[in-house]
Scaffold this active site. Structure first.
Site, PDB file in Angstrom:
ATOM      1  N   SER A   1       8.473   4.412  -0.278  1.00 17.77           N
ATOM      2  CA  SER A   1       7.348   3.658  -0.828  1.00 17.77           C
ATOM      3  C   SER A   1       7.165   3.946  -2.318  1.00 17.77           C
ATOM      4  O   SER A   1       6.940   3.031  -3.115  1.00 17.77           O
ATOM      5  CB  SER A   1       6.065   4.005  -0.072  1.00 17.77           C
ATOM      6  OG  SER A   1       4.996   3.219  -0.533  1.00 17.77           O
TER       7      SER A   1
ATOM      8  N   THR B   1       0.873  -1.174   0.000  1.00 16.96           N
ATOM      9  CA  THR B   1       0.000   0.000   0.000  1.00 16.96           C
ATOM     10  C   THR B   1       0.911   1.225   0.000  1.00 16.96           C
ATOM     11  O   THR B   1       1.872   1.298   0.777  1.00 16.96           O
ATOM     12  CB  THR B   1      -1.023  -0.008   1.153  1.00 16.96           C
ATOM     13  OG1 THR B   1      -1.807   1.184   1.048  1.00 16.96           O
ATOM     14  CG2 THR B   1      -0.382  -0.075   2.525  1.00 16.96           C
ATOM     15  N   GLU B   2       0.630   2.166  -0.915  1.00 13.51           N
ATOM     16  CA  GLU B   2       1.618   3.207  -1.197  1.00 13.51           C
ATOM     17  C   GLU B   2       1.804   4.193  -0.055  1.00 13.51           C
ATOM     18  O   GLU B   2       2.751   4.968  -0.066  1.00 13.51           O
ATOM     19  CB  GLU B   2       1.280   3.924  -2.515  1.00 13.51           C
ATOM     20  CG  GLU B   2      -0.022   4.689  -2.538  1.00 13.51           C
ATOM     21  CD  GLU B   2      -1.165   3.860  -3.102  1.00 13.51           C
ATOM     22  OE1 GLU B   2      -1.153   2.622  -2.917  1.00 13.51           O
ATOM     23  OE2 GLU B   2      -2.080   4.450  -3.723  1.00 13.51           O
ATOM     24  N   ASN B   3       0.910   4.172   0.929  1.00 14.33           N
ATOM     25  CA  ASN B   3       1.150   5.034   2.082  1.00 14.33           C
ATOM     26  C   ASN B   3       2.233   4.470   3.010  1.00 14.33           C
ATOM     27  O   ASN B   3       2.544   5.101   4.017  1.00 14.33           O
ATOM     28  CB  ASN B   3      -0.143   5.349   2.839  1.00 14.33           C
ATOM     29  CG  ASN B   3      -0.989   4.140   3.130  1.00 14.33           C
ATOM     30  OD1 ASN B   3      -1.115   3.240   2.291  1.00 14.33           O
ATOM     31  ND2 ASN B   3      -1.561   4.089   4.307  1.00 14.33           N
TER      32      ASN B   3
END
Lengths: 231, 222, 231, 222
Positions: B96, B54-56
């Site tokens: 990320s 998840t890019e967060n």
């Protein structure tokens, strides 16, 4: 940077933020949002601010409250429009606030560049899209890139989990998000944490933001809020 | 050979999620975009050993969190509460997105307004003057995985095709999509192709699709 | 990347490295030097290699042994000349090896760029020095920068402390050095560790190299060597 | 006013290290280059609370390690074994050099072959054909701190001055040095100056220095 100041109140922590400052504000939605520092900034009164943050506020708390107080001239963010971003939406539609939309990864990398002393970098994101219009491009090794410039902050407001008295900081889970990047990209970095511990307590292998990037630390009471929507 | 499933209706979004899940290679590192693609997680099997990004700032994201498992510090890119699987790791936003931009993810699945036969993707902006622009990680995701899949309905609410000869909406990425999964069929697209290859149809025949879409289609070789 | 392979022997770990490959080799002096993988690479036999590493070998072990075996065509490094770099020195003076000297921070940042998908970046290091000669420069915001390009590896050989079976890696102290950067910059990353533990054992907040960057892991016996000079 | 210590000999390297240590502001983050500058650490006092950076990936470096404290995984930039102080942190090379290049260190102290009045630094290469070039972190350090100090003898073994009107050795950095600490005197240098300012002399008078150095000198204002 000189010694990190461990302060007693959030009001001391935000003292001196000048009108017209560029302020990097951590958080992704509510996770990692420095609510207490933002509330103190509202009391402090600085205006004409440029805010760099992933979003442009949720509900009427945090960043949204700062916007509502009329202190913000411009927002750089990746995702202003959310289900509960009515404060920003209203200001934007009435022309009372400027917006620069930056792809989320570019927002992070441009701040990383500021902290790392990189003058500019060729980035593959947004090539051929409206967000690359007017920007310098170059083909390198057969791939097209857009030239992106650093985003520096005068101040960074960050929420983290624990700091030691020297100023080393660790985060919790995905609340880490923009914190470490902003800490390095700002001239003065202000961190609210749930705990301040004695120096030597944190595992040196697991420190995420070394003390060199941290100017002021203040402990705040843990805030309980629901994950989606206002607290 | 295109597999034609003309004897049934179009796929539901849940069935479509299962089709995509099956096509994700075992051991892949995968980012599932917000909205419909999130459902794919429910159909990945344990022995696929897929690791979700998840890019967060997380690898090893687990299913949605409920009740006491909700932790405000642990959310996905849609800001919904999630859980952590064994072997997870956390990292900051620059790391990320470096992971994505550097081409380390195997598969990313995104929703779309439009996809063109050459792989162009439009999924961030309707282009309407009155809409506030908001891009999030869409453009980074679009160029950031070895394979970018799109999951969408093939037709809009007004019946117009969303797989098109050329995007009319503002672009998210150029030539970045390799496969388009829709309720009516699965297509291979990308730069330099003369036609979109139809891998499967649902509720329509290949001929039906050719009649309703305005871009060139070809049957799959095998 | 697909699933990380946890292998039984260093020879399996280096299998398939082709002649002519660019191999990133971790370590700063002896700290973090992947001795066992290098020894296996010597047995494996690949030649005409380009090696990217901070130094060019110490004594007659590790990288120095690889050089001595005649497998290396070119070295990119920041500091080839050391008190005990006689193997490299001899090859260099007799014209048997090519050398590109790269400032240490550029070496790190150029590999970081490769791993992060950055096409090139403007860097203030080496401006006005012989190491910037012939390179593109630009003044940005009043400061001069040199344009630097990524360094990608076909393989990375890294020594770390512990890996879990999924491939997450942690390091020990300053032996971390180039490991995390090289892991992301190489197509195939091979890591020797002192311990392989069950997945779920490492603290997710403290993982330094996430499994996505790691292709092969092999446990080796801890090697005792003296800090300066040969083991 | 330049402080002239003409009634004594030049400083020993150890005395010079103490002079530099005293000038480092309390609370500073400092990188001490390999060679002579390493000695400065021995003269920093605990209440200065100086945090030492070593570019191979650590803040909070402690004194040299001996005997059982030697850990092959814990070395300084000179590859010598060191110790860890409370509040230390480890990071990888890209993060470590980003910390320097980004201007976060307060002071860096380097050795030098030559320094010019305009702050140019030469400390990595003799320029001799037969020498194998090796730069290490010198060029990154040269541009990577708010203040770059040089610690060196003022004259070479052949008696020629190392503080010069213009460097003849290959440069490490342009206009980067702000202060030069030598056995015979302390000087402020930098871009745009008409003269190097002499803050102190040791074993020589200001007039002696002016006679032996070929760059313009000026007395300190205060």
């Amino acid at each position: 940077m000189a010694r990190t100041a461990v302060l007693d109140t959030v009001d001391e922590a935000v003292a001196g933020i000048e009108d017209g400052s560029t302020v990097l504000v951590g958080g992704f939605g509510l996770a990692g949002m420095p609510f207490d520092l933002i509330d103190a900034l509202i009391r402090q009164g600085a205006r004409d601010l440029t805010i760099v943050s992933n979003n442009a506020g949720n509900g009427d708390v945090g960043l949204a409250a700062l916007l509502q107080a009329g202190r913000v001239r411009k927002v750089l963010c990746s995702f202003p429009r959310q289900s509960d971003s009515y404060v920003f939406d209203g200001l934007y539609r009435s022309g009372e606030i400027e917006l620069e939309v930056v792809p989320q990864g570019n927002l992070a990398e441009r701040m990383r560049a500021a902290g790392a002393g990189i003058g500019a970098f060729f980035c593959p994101t947004a090539v051929g899209t409206p967000l690359a219009e007017g920007k310098e491009t170059r083909v390198i090794d057969g791939r097209e890139y857009v030239l992106e410039y650093p985003i520096k902050g005068d101040y960074a407001l960050i929420s983290a989990h624990t700091a030691d008295r020297l100023g080393n900081v660790v985060y919790r889970k995905t609340a880490r998000n923009f914190g470490p990047v902003m800490a390095a990209a700002a001239t003065t970095t202000i961190v609210q944490v749930s705990n301040v511990v004695e120096t030597g307590t944190l595992d040196p292998e697991a420190v995420v933001t070394p003390s060199i990037y941290v100017d002021r630390v203040v402990a705040v009471e843990q805030r309980h809020y629901t994950v989606q929507g206002a607290r | 050979m295109t597999v034609e499933h003309a004897d049934r209706g179009p796929l539901t979004m849940d069935e479509l999620a299962r089709v995509i899940a099956r096509d994700i290679p075992a051991g892949s590192y995968v980012n599932l975009g917000i909205g419909q693609p999130t459902r794919i997680a429910d159909h990945l099997t344990a022995d696929q050993e897929v690791v979700l990004h998840t890019e967060n700032g997380m690898l090893g994201m687990g299913p949605a969190a409920h009740g006491d498992d909700v932790d405000p510090d642990l959310t996905n890119a849609g800001k919904a509460p999630v859980t952590e699987l064994p072997g997870a790791s956390y990292f900051h936003h620059a790391d990320s997105f470096a992971m994505m931009r550097g081409g380390h993810l195997d598969v990313c699945v995104l929703g779309a307004y439009q996809v063109a036969g050459n792989g162009d993707l439009a999924n961030w902006h309707t282009g309407r003057e009155e809409d506030i622009p908001a891009v999030g990680g869409a453009m980074d995701l679009a160029i950031g995985a070895k394979d970018v899949f799109v999951m969408m309905t093939l037709f809009g609410k007004d019946g117009s095709p969303k797989l098109v000869p050329s995007c009319t909406y503002p672009l998210t990425g150029v030539g970045c999509v390799s496969r388009v999964y829709t309720d009516h069929g699965v297509f291979e697209v990308g730069p330099g192709r003369e036609a979109a290859t139809v891998l499967a149809t649902y509720g329509l025949t290949l001929a039906d699709l050719a009649a309703r879409l305005s871009l060139p289609l070809s049957a799959a070789d095998r």
